[in-house]
Enzyme design. Structure first.
Site, PDB file in Angstrom:
ATOM      1  N   HIS A  97     -20.586  76.555  28.378  1.00  0.00           N
ATOM      2  CA  HIS A  97     -19.330  76.592  28.263  1.00  0.00           C
ATOM      3  C   HIS A  97     -18.482  77.732  28.606  1.00  0.00           C
ATOM      4  CE1 HIS A  97     -20.110  72.961  25.963  1.00  0.00           C
ATOM      5  NE2 HIS A  97     -21.123  73.542  25.393  1.00  0.00           N
ATOM      6  N   ARG A 138      -2.356  83.814  25.217  1.00  0.00           N
ATOM      7  CA  ARG A 138      -2.674  85.048  25.882  1.00  0.00           C
ATOM      8  C   ARG A 138      -2.708  84.754  27.131  1.00  0.00           C
ATOM      9  NH1 ARG A 138      -7.782  84.263  27.188  1.00  0.00           N
ATOM     10  NH2 ARG A 138      -9.157  83.126  25.779  1.00  0.00           N
ATOM     11  N   GLU A 193     -15.545  65.689  17.774  1.00  0.00           N
ATOM     12  CA  GLU A 193     -14.813  65.080  18.958  1.00  0.00           C
ATOM     13  C   GLU A 193     -15.687  64.259  19.859  1.00  0.00           C
ATOM     14  OE1 GLU A 193     -11.764  67.954  20.271  1.00  0.00           O
ATOM     15  OE2 GLU A 193     -13.174  68.355  21.907  1.00  0.00           O
TER      16      GLU A 193
END
Length: 644
Positions: free
Chosen positions: A234, A296, A200
């Protein structure tokens, strides 16, 4: 409401769930591995069940054993926490097949969001904006490279089953694509058992803003946004809510997109819809795109609780028990600002290497919320994530909350292991972060400055030395005989530096210290030592290591003058394990010619892979380990022939 639940997790999230459940009158069953028998979450629980060995695959990932524990103890439901089995749809199916309630979304909802490529197709149909990219089934390298060309560089390669930055690579040039693809696939295969990827567009000035959603299976609400842009590799470091610079128009657009995402899959429980935002022209409602949905409770959920006054775990239990959503969208509002800083056992100057050790001292100030699964005396294990605590603060404004976070981090006391505490403190003082000008590249751009540890002051060194020589608590009534000789010296080491200190004791309440060319006068007034006019900081001592709680904690070792020098010689012949871990792969063979920087082995520790590189050009003399070996810190892995 349930009478008893089992928590299929460990550490701070297990403790966090128990706190709310027990306040609601719900009994809690803990599960534990061999190394967690005396852990905090086990002692907090009403009862606990041993489920296996230290490795997650032998304990916390054994769904059948966990379900049997729930049935045997009479639990009616299972709360998964986060990580481990929390987003495993097969586990959800098994829980329900056993006649138990899973406190979370349906297996179908998890499956729909579990693969990033399929999730993005679903989100497009639901009217949620997605990042331009290729999310198809064709995994041929040439086809993926062609897709990257069509999207336009730079691009991101991401594992479709990924998370936590694993299986993700940034590619800025077409010629680097093939190598990055191989690397991403290898890491994804190891972490998730699935090497499929998507490609992407990489956003130039990206911000990571996520929306907390909550559904009852039919309807959903959002509890506003969190900004998680402050990241390293990240991995989130400091999160906040609400997002700085957020406009009402942008918040409405993102919130409704999150609700559409949740309702499109019939979502039940707490979830997070993550968006990538292009902040190059401020925050605009046409510049955010869906990345993924975490099905979650998130690690950073406390900042949402702080600004909304909502206990998300209580909501989880109520909705799972069949109750309606406790509030409607119009009933929800933002109050003030909150930050969460993740305190880890890691060696920042050594590249944020995860660390182990026994926490000899752990104290948090009163003006914060500290979610932690460890206490003083506990050991940071190499088997699990090395998080010590999540430190959460709230203030009336962002500036007030940030200043509070800075003070709280300065007042946090940790000893027994290296931590990222000083790094977190540097972030709170970063000019760009303070102004709200954040993006996911901020830490990377200023990393060199952010990782510089504060140099210990003369006062800090003297505080350590006074403790080392037992000159702090000497009784002024009887202590003179203990002070002979009146002149004493001590050597302290801090990383690679050695400090020489001398003291002249002038009486029970006065000492004159020499630190290099500088002098520090220690005087005791009303029972308190003052060093050059400032109060002596607190010091923790354990096994020859002294931690002074100033400047986010400064640790010193006392050098025994009778010991021979056993310091490292700088030998580059031997490649050693920098931490305890599993040898994932060995690339070196005896007789092989290698160059400086060549990858010789991969060590897996604390859920991350670390490449071990040749320190110089040379020839491999001996390979001392094999794939699958479990090694301790400092273990020799590969030896090079002596240089001619």
């Amino acid at each position: 409401m349930f009478n008893k639940i089992l928590i299929a997790n460990r550490g701070e999230i297990a403790c966090r769930v128990m706190e709310t459940a027990q306040k609601m009158g719900v009994s809690c069953v803990a599960v534990y591995s061999d190394v967690d028998a005396t852990a905090k979450h086990v002692q907090m629980a009403d009862e606990a069940v041993h489920i296996g060995g230290a490795a997650p695959a032998e304990s916390y990932l054994k769904g059948d054993v966990i379900i049997r524990a729930a049935l045997d103890t009479g639990a009616q439901a299972i709360h998964p926490g986060y990580g481990f089995l929390s987003e495993n749809p097969d586990f959800v199916d098994a829980v329900q097949a056993a006649g138990l309630t899973f406190i979370g979304p349906s297996a179908d909802a998890i499956r729909k969001m579990g693969l990033k490529d399929a999730a993005k197709v679903l989100m497009e149909k639901a009217g949620v904006p997605v990042v331009p990219g290729y999310h198809g089934d064709n995994q041929d390298p040439e086809h993926l490279a062609g897709a990257a060309d069509a999207i336009g560089y730079p691009v991101l390669i991401k594992a479709v089953a990924g998370g936590g930055g694993k299986g993700m690579r940034l590619v800025e040039r077409p010629e680097d694509f093939a190598t990055a693809l191989d690397s991403a696939r290898g890491e994804a295969r190891t972490a998730f058992g699935n090497d499929a990827v998507l490609v992407e567009k990489y956003v130039a000035k990206p911000r990571h803003i996520e929306v907390q959603v909550f559904g009852d299976g039919t309807h959903a609400v959002h509890l506003f946004e969190r900004d998680c842009s402050l990241q390293r590799r990240h991995q989130k470091v400091i999160e906040e809510a609400p997002a700085p610079g957020m406009t009402s128009e942008m918040r409405e657009a993102m919130g409704q997109a999150g609700v559409r995402a949740a309702e499109a899959i019939g979502y039940k429980g707490a979830g997070t819809v993550e968006f990538i935002v292009d902040a190059s022209d401020g925050l605009r409602p046409d510049r955010f795109w869906f990345m993924e949905m975490n099905t979650r409770l998130q690690v950073e959920h406390p900042v949402t609780e702080a600004i909304t006054g909502i206990d998300l775990v209580e909501w989880q239990l109520r909705v799972a028990a069949g109750e309606n959503l406790p509030k409607k969208q119009d009933d929800l509002a933002i109050s003030g600002h909150a930050f969460e800083a993740r305190l880890y056992a890691e060696d920042v100057p050594k590249g944020f290497l995860p660390a182990t050790g026994t926490l000899t001292h752990l104290v948090f100030p009163d003006n914060c919320r500290a979610d932690s699964g460890v206490r003083a005396g506990d050991t940071i294990s190499p088997w699990y994530d090395p998080m010590i605590a999540k430190v959460v603060v709230h203030g009336s404004t962002r500036a007030v909350a940030l200043e509070t976070l800075n003070r709280v981090l300065q007042q946090t006391e940790v000893a027994g292991t290296v931590t990222n505490l000083a790094f977190l403190g540097a972030l709170t003082r970063h000019e760009g972060f303070a102004s709200g000008d954040v993006d996911t590249g901020l830490i990377g751009r200023d990393l060199e400055t952010l990782v510089q540890e504060p140099e210990p002051s003369d006062v800090t060194a003297v505080a350590a030395a006074m403790t080392a020589l037992d000159l702090v608590d000497v009784d002024p009534e009887t202590g003179f005989s203990l002070w002979a000789p009146l002149h004493r010296a001590v050597q302290l080491s801090r990383r690679d530096d050695v400090l020489d200190l001398d003291v002249q004791v002038d009486g029970p309440d006065r000492q004159i210290w020499q630190v290099g060319e500088n002098r520090v006068v220690a005087e005791r007034t009303a029972g308190r030592w003052m060093l050059n006019g400032t109060p002596m900081p607190r010091v923790a001592a354990h096994n020859g290591t002294l931690t002074v709680f100033t400047d986010y904690g400064q640790s010193f070792d006392v050098i025994d003058p009778l010991d021979r020098d056993t310091s490292a010689t700088g030998d580059t012949n031997v490649i050693q394990a920098p931490m305890p871990g599993l040898v994932k792969a060995v690339f070196a063979t005896a007789g092989q010619t290698v160059q400086k920087g060549d990858r010789l082995a991969i060590l897996e520790a604390m859920k991350m892979e670390h490449s071990l590189l040749a320190a110089r050009d040379g020839i491999v003399a001996e390979v001392l380990v094999e794939d699958g070996s479990q090694v301790e810190a400092g273990a020799a892995l590969v030896r090079l022939e002596d240089e001619a």
